[in-house]
Design a protein around this motif. Sequence first.
Motif, short mmCIF file in Angstrom:
data_model
loop_
_atom_site.label_atom_id
_atom_site.label_comp_id
_atom_site.label_asym_id
_atom_site.label_seq_id
_atom_site.Cartn_x
_atom_site.Cartn_y
_atom_site.Cartn_z
N ARG A 104 0.83 -1.22 0.00
CA ARG A 104 0.00 0.00 0.00
C ARG A 104 0.86 1.26 0.00
O ARG A 104 0.56 2.23 -0.71
CB ARG A 104 -0.94 -0.01 1.21
N GLU A 105 1.95 1.25 0.76
CA GLU A 105 2.82 2.42 0.81
C GLU A 105 3.46 2.69 -0.55
O GLU A 105 3.50 3.83 -1.03
CB GLU A 105 3.90 2.21 1.87
N THR A 106 3.96 1.65 -1.17
CA THR A 106 4.58 1.82 -2.49
C THR A 106 3.56 2.20 -3.54
O THR A 106 3.79 3.09 -4.37
CB THR A 106 5.31 0.53 -2.91
N VAL A 107 2.40 1.55 -3.52
CA VAL A 107 1.38 1.80 -4.52
C VAL A 107 0.83 3.22 -4.42
O VAL A 107 0.47 3.83 -5.43
CB VAL A 107 0.25 0.74 -4.41
N ALA A 108 0.78 3.76 -3.21
CA ALA A 108 0.32 5.15 -3.06
C ALA A 108 1.20 6.08 -3.88
O ALA A 108 0.71 7.01 -4.54
CB ALA A 108 0.34 5.55 -1.59
N ALA A 109 2.51 5.83 -3.88
CA ALA A 109 3.42 6.65 -4.68
C ALA A 109 3.20 6.42 -6.17
O ALA A 109 3.32 7.35 -6.97
CB ALA A 109 4.87 6.34 -4.29
N VAL A 110 2.88 5.18 -6.54
CA VAL A 110 2.60 4.90 -7.95
C VAL A 110 1.35 5.65 -8.40
O VAL A 110 1.31 6.24 -9.49
CB VAL A 110 2.44 3.38 -8.18
N HIS A 111 0.31 5.65 -7.58
CA HIS A 111 -0.91 6.38 -7.93
C HIS A 111 -0.66 7.88 -8.00
O HIS A 111 -1.35 8.59 -8.74
CB HIS A 111 -2.02 6.08 -6.92
N ASP A 112 0.31 8.38 -7.24
CA ASP A 112 0.63 9.81 -7.29
C ASP A 112 1.27 10.19 -8.61
O ASP A 112 1.19 11.35 -9.03
CB ASP A 112 1.58 10.17 -6.14
N ALA A 113 1.95 9.24 -9.25
CA ALA A 113 2.53 9.51 -10.57
C ALA A 113 1.39 9.62 -11.57
O ALA A 113 0.40 8.91 -11.50
CB ALA A 113 3.49 8.39 -10.97
N ASP A 114 1.53 10.50 -12.53
CA ASP A 114 0.42 10.81 -13.43
C ASP A 114 0.33 9.80 -14.57
O ASP A 114 0.51 10.12 -15.74
CB ASP A 114 0.59 12.23 -13.98
N ALA A 115 0.07 8.53 -14.21
CA ALA A 115 -0.11 7.46 -15.20
C ALA A 115 -1.02 6.42 -14.56
O ALA A 115 -1.07 6.28 -13.33
CB ALA A 115 1.22 6.84 -15.58
N VAL A 116 -1.74 5.66 -15.38
CA VAL A 116 -2.60 4.60 -14.86
C VAL A 116 -1.74 3.37 -14.57
O VAL A 116 -1.09 2.84 -15.48
CB VAL A 116 -3.71 4.25 -15.85
N PRO A 117 -1.71 2.88 -13.32
CA PRO A 117 -0.94 1.67 -13.04
C PRO A 117 -1.65 0.42 -13.50
O PRO A 117 -2.88 0.28 -13.36
CB PRO A 117 -0.81 1.70 -11.51
#
Length: 307
Positions: A104-117
């Motif tokens: 969850r901690e890592t994925v939160a940063a991924v969601h903050d990046a302006d791209a669809v994971p």
Amino acid sequence: MSGLTDPPRWDGPSADPNDEQFGDIVEPATLASAGEYAAVLVGEPYDGAVIGRRGAREGPAAIRRELAGTKTHHVERGPVRSVGDLGDIDLPDGDVATVQAAVRETVAAVHDADAVPVFLGGDNSLTFPNAAPLLERGRLGALSFDAHLDCRAVRDGPTSGTPYRQLHEAGLDAFAVVGARHFETSTAYHEYVAERGGRVTTPEAVRADPIAAVEDALDALEGVDAVYVSLDLDVLEAAAAPGVSAPTPGGVTTRELFAMLGRAAADDRVAGFEVVECAPPLEDGDRTARAAAHAVAHVLSGLAVGR
């Protein structure tokens, strides 16, 4: 610290110079560069929470391998472009709850990046940390393509059968399941979903009209700000995807699934997608990983339409 391993190298295996494959267009990315892409791949090699048979930790590598050899051209939408690979999440040792917290901690940063994971699983327990960061950003709906409802109560810790119970308890606003089988989920869990206004669509309804089925599911998510889409490969007929934790008869066809995924991904509210329960050791051959790779390709194509 990003919590991500270095992305693998991508190469298209075809010797034909006119062939463009995903192996030719997927580029290594970082959290800092993720916003340059329409979508980014994230591997999650984990199966520590599986209720049934394990093997999904080998899913990300197999899906990448099959996707690398898949051509980029969709007959109606044209070629897919702008895809990055962030590598795999660096998963810690520990129980399922510990792994979920780290993801969850890592994925939160991924969601903050302006791209669809686009998460390459891995087992279904990681649906919770993959989607949970979106709950902090507005009203969230989950669209699940799955043979099961995965709403078991969290008694002795989370499992691959609890992610949507966890999301509901964390504030999930709307829920729809497409492809749920008869005789695969107990009455108590169907009642749990019904009491919360969830929509459940069977393979029979999908067979009658796949696009109408997925549009009905999206309508059930009306009013949410973001939609998280999850594909558990056991939604497919067992013959099409034998390499999953819990294969069962009576599922949807690959043709139906791909059409629904393309339509779902074109919804501009989609904020994330995952494919889970691809377990290569559980079959002879690569049917399941190949189906997963084509599912990802259809989603990437649909995302391009929706944005």
